[in-house]
Design a protein around this motif. Sequence first.
Motif, PDB file in Angstrom:
ATOM      1  N   PRO A  41       0.839  -1.217   0.000  1.00 47.90           N
ATOM      2  CA  PRO A  41       0.000   0.000   0.000  1.00 47.90           C
ATOM      3  C   PRO A  41       0.873   1.265   0.000  1.00 47.90           C
ATOM      4  CG  PRO A  41      -0.030  -1.042   2.164  1.00 47.90           C
ATOM      5  CD  PRO A  41       0.752  -1.958   1.264  1.00 47.90           C
ATOM      6  N   PRO A  42       0.314   2.385  -0.483  1.00 47.90           N
ATOM      7  CA  PRO A  42       1.090   3.618  -0.641  1.00 47.90           C
ATOM      8  C   PRO A  42       1.814   4.076   0.632  1.00 47.90           C
ATOM      9  CG  PRO A  42      -0.968   3.822  -1.810  1.00 47.90           C
ATOM     10  CD  PRO A  42      -1.028   2.511  -1.082  1.00 47.90           C
ATOM     11  N   TYR A  43       1.090   4.069   1.800  1.00 45.68           N
ATOM     12  CA  TYR A  43       1.746   4.589   3.017  1.00 45.68           C
ATOM     13  C   TYR A  43       2.997   3.792   3.331  1.00 45.68           C
ATOM     14  CZ  TYR A  43       0.415   0.711   6.077  1.00 45.68           C
ATOM     15  OH  TYR A  43       0.320  -0.526   6.646  1.00 45.68           O
ATOM     16  N   LYS A  44       2.986   2.503   2.943  1.00 48.06           N
ATOM     17  CA  LYS A  44       4.134   1.660   3.250  1.00 48.06           C
ATOM     18  C   LYS A  44       5.280   1.913   2.268  1.00 48.06           C
ATOM     19  CE  LYS A  44       5.194  -2.885   4.965  1.00 48.06           C
ATOM     20  NZ  LYS A  44       4.870  -4.318   4.958  1.00 48.06           N
ATOM     21  N   TRP A  45       4.954   2.145   1.001  1.00 49.78           N
ATOM     22  CA  TRP A  45       5.998   2.571   0.047  1.00 49.78           C
ATOM     23  C   TRP A  45       6.737   3.783   0.603  1.00 49.78           C
ATOM     24  CZ3 TRP A  45       7.572   1.379  -5.129  1.00 49.78           C
ATOM     25  CH2 TRP A  45       6.900   0.301  -5.741  1.00 49.78           C
ATOM     26  N   ILE A  46       5.956   4.745   1.112  1.00 51.20           N
ATOM     27  CA  ILE A  46       6.564   5.987   1.617  1.00 51.20           C
ATOM     28  C   ILE A  46       7.467   5.695   2.809  1.00 51.20           C
ATOM     29  CG2 ILE A  46       6.032   8.191   2.758  1.00 51.20           C
ATOM     30  CD1 ILE A  46       3.433   8.201   0.994  1.00 51.20           C
ATOM     31  N   ALA A  47       6.968   4.891   3.760  1.00 47.65           N
ATOM     32  CA  ALA A  47       7.759   4.586   4.956  1.00 47.65           C
ATOM     33  C   ALA A  47       9.043   3.852   4.581  1.00 47.65           C
ATOM     34  CB  ALA A  47       6.926   3.746   5.929  1.00 47.65           C
ATOM     35  N   LEU A  48       8.920   2.913   3.644  1.00 50.64           N
ATOM     36  CA  LEU A  48      10.101   2.152   3.222  1.00 50.64           C
ATOM     37  C   LEU A  48      11.120   3.056   2.541  1.00 50.64           C
ATOM     38  CD1 LEU A  48       8.235  -0.983   1.749  1.00 50.64           C
ATOM     39  CD2 LEU A  48       9.511  -0.906   3.905  1.00 50.64           C
ATOM     40  N   MET A  49      10.629   3.878   1.629  1.00 45.41           N
ATOM     41  CA  MET A  49      11.537   4.783   0.906  1.00 45.41           C
ATOM     42  C   MET A  49      12.252   5.722   1.871  1.00 45.41           C
ATOM     43  SD  MET A  49       9.433   5.794  -2.555  1.00 45.41           S
ATOM     44  CE  MET A  49       9.728   4.900  -4.100  1.00 45.41           C
ATOM     45  N   GLN A  50      11.478   6.311   2.807  1.00 47.45           N
ATOM     46  CA  GLN A  50      12.081   7.273   3.733  1.00 47.45           C
ATOM     47  C   GLN A  50      13.133   6.597   4.605  1.00 47.45           C
ATOM     48  OE1 GLN A  50      11.458  10.698   3.619  1.00 47.45           O
ATOM     49  NE2 GLN A  50      13.383  10.487   4.737  1.00 47.45           N
ATOM     50  N   ALA A  51      12.818   5.400   5.098  1.00 52.64           N
ATOM     51  CA  ALA A  51      13.775   4.683   5.954  1.00 52.64           C
ATOM     52  C   ALA A  51      15.052   4.357   5.182  1.00 52.64           C
ATOM     53  CB  ALA A  51      13.134   3.403   6.489  1.00 52.64           C
ATOM     54  N   GLU A  52      14.910   4.038   3.911  1.00 51.69           N
ATOM     55  CA  GLU A  52      16.093   3.678   3.121  1.00 51.69           C
ATOM     56  C   GLU A  52      16.947   4.911   2.815  1.00 51.69           C
ATOM     57  OE1 GLU A  52      14.969   0.988  -0.077  1.00 51.69           O
ATOM     58  OE2 GLU A  52      13.732  -0.192   1.299  1.00 51.69           O
ATOM     59  N   LEU A  53      16.279   6.026   2.542  1.00 50.48           N
ATOM     60  CA  LEU A  53      17.041   7.273   2.353  1.00 50.48           C
ATOM     61  C   LEU A  53      17.761   7.640   3.658  1.00 50.48           C
ATOM     62  CD1 LEU A  53      14.404   9.290   0.284  1.00 50.48           C
ATOM     63  CD2 LEU A  53      16.646   8.515  -0.556  1.00 50.48           C
TER      64      LEU A  53
END
Lengths: 260, 260, 260
Positions: free
Chosen positions: C146-158
């Motif tokens: 889901p979108p909110y999880k894409w965002i959380a994953l991307m932010q954590a990786e950055l």
Amino acid sequence: MNYDLDNLPKRTEKPRQYGFTMAMDKGLSLREVEDFIETSGPYTDIVKLGWATSFVTPNLKEKIKLYKEADIPVYFGGTLFEAFIVRNQFDEYRKTIDKYGIEYAEVSDGSIELDHDIKCDFISKLSEQVTVLSEVGSKDDQKIIPPYKWIALMQAELDAGSWKVIGEAREAGNVGLFRASGEVRSGLVEEILTKIPFEKIIWEAPQKAQQVWFIKLLGANVNLGNIAPNEVIALETIRLGLRGDTFGHFIGEEATRIGK
Amino acid sequence: MNYDLDNLPKRTEKPRQYGFTMAMDKGLSLREVEDFIETSGPYTDIVKLGWATSFVTPNLKEKIKLYKEADIPVYFGGTLFEAFIVRNQFDEYRKTIDKYGIEYAEVSDGSIELDHDIKCDFISKLSEQVTVLSEVGSKDDQKIIPPYKWIALMQAELDAGSWKVIGEAREAGNVGLFRASGEVRSGLVEEILTKIPFEKIIWEAPQKAQQVWFIKLLGANVNLGNIAPNEVIALETIRLGLRGDTFGHFIGEEATRIGK
Amino acid sequence: MNYDLDNLPKRTEKPRQYGFTMAMDKGLSLREVEDFIETSGPYTDIVKLGWATSFVTPNLKEKIKLYKEADIPVYFGGTLFEAFIVRNQFDEYRKTIDKYGIEYAEVSDGSIELDHDIKCDFISKLSEQVTVLSEVGSKDDQKIIPPYKWIALMQAELDAGSWKVIGEAREAGNVGLFRASGEVRSGLVEEILTKIPFEKIIWEAPQKAQQVWFIKLLGANVNLGNIAPNEVIALETIRLGLRGDTFGHFIGEEATRIGK
């Protein structure tokens, strides 16, 4: 290989009796052949000059020479055999093969209707001259051959002298072994394999999903054909479980879960 | 040809007025152009530098020189003409053509809405400078032009000075002459042919099924365009009845039944 | 550029932080790499050696050298990273990177299930050695994130040290950001962009319609990845509004109506 990876499926080695890749050259230039050999020579076991493209490519003699120097046998596509015999030019076909120093030939009836005894007779005659591959299946998507008949045809052709039998799919992968959508006729394949040894069959499988399907069913060393030259490297990674599609197949799905 | 096959359809010879193949170069390197000419030069009558790719390819002068040395005329895709005229830079377009020694030009309105009198005026002006090809049909799949209008547009453009008219299909073959699925709008084509001589039309037909359809309708010597460079050899075999798709078309279906 | 056209969208220049094109080399020969650099070097900002193709291509050292000499960074596809870590060979992976003088690495979990803290730990470790790109999204079309999880994953990786995050699409463009049909999951993309700066994201967009969609949404200077080498020129024309698909987007639709 360029670095070490453990636990890879074991591949057969050249000259391969099975596990081999047949690529289709449909008009490469000489330099493109050199490039193809540079990158994919180790993974290419035989090259088909697709259908009758050899009639119009200007560089035929030199091209065959390049493949020979790289120890990759070359043969003319089955449609060329058919083009000669519908013109009653079988003797010219035999002479053409010799003229170009070709050591393999394909006998097929994908675009014609050929009495099967006559087909086997062609196989028998040609097998005295060269190594014969024969192809089963029509290029006409309306002609559905039932499984028991595929088996009988393949067996008769092997008995007549074919080295391998080829399951028809065309360049596009949408007839014969496959439905028009490209989906594998899986029941057909499985029934064929109950009677014909897998190493005697080359499955034409130009589409990636088809290659994956056969590798999952029969392992890294299944014989696959009609591979586009620029897809041979990709196919080799699929055979080795090094592309997403077969990634978990060889190493085991549990190995692919880390911390989960 | 590399060997003798009887009863092939007779092909026109270079320089062809019809039966010709227009290939689309969308950014080949110089070596790739050399390779293309080596294999496909005899079967390629004109090359289009696809849409505005010539703006960004670094090797433009040398590329045009290679084609010229091989006696293959080159022209800029119609989208480039449109890019100049929407910027009111028609004069720069004319100068650009001269700067590169280009002797053909395409006038099209695939991505713009262009009053047809103005279009014919452009054709007329450019035809004093170069040989003009003009294109009918929109790249927008929502804009369906009825057959009578295709005919009127084509005739007006020929009258204005076009050497040939092109039926639009894009690189993908999914607009203009074709439905989004790639299927030919066959009624449209047949109606056009009642009024416009077939040798005056180049049919854009990038997909194999489209090429087959036109060859079956109009014979080996139909003009076809937007052919990918690495498909010109394949197209030539289709024209000659040497690929499965047209195998029985020229030699006759009865010849393809042997012992049956 | 080869001639002057007014009113083009302004492109960023090399070395680009955004507006860049990541191309995928899945087994080019050395000469093909030279050809690719000749035509597309100015428009190619980074090259991925697709998935684990680098394991089987015979010309690896020389190929990397060619790209380096052209100032185009190269990195191994994420599937190779995964192939090493499922074998507990992370150290060998780090050594392999150094052995070949590679300065970028991709951390992904497209073919494996990887605890996200462990993934971020790999990112963090590798970012001390090289510049890290990390990829979000599964190659398995059944795994919808889901979108909110894409965002959380991307932010954590950055946060863990990734230079850019990549949105998964595969070579075919039919998973992750896209539906099986290739259609963009547009709501997903728009929601991601509310939180993650667009210059930090590389969108894998191998299909033309996908490239067009992103360019229309985010402009000429969107980062796009998994571009086939022979499509980089075409992509550049789409970025510049010089192909039908984006022709009216930058210049304005009213400019495309002439005399109408």
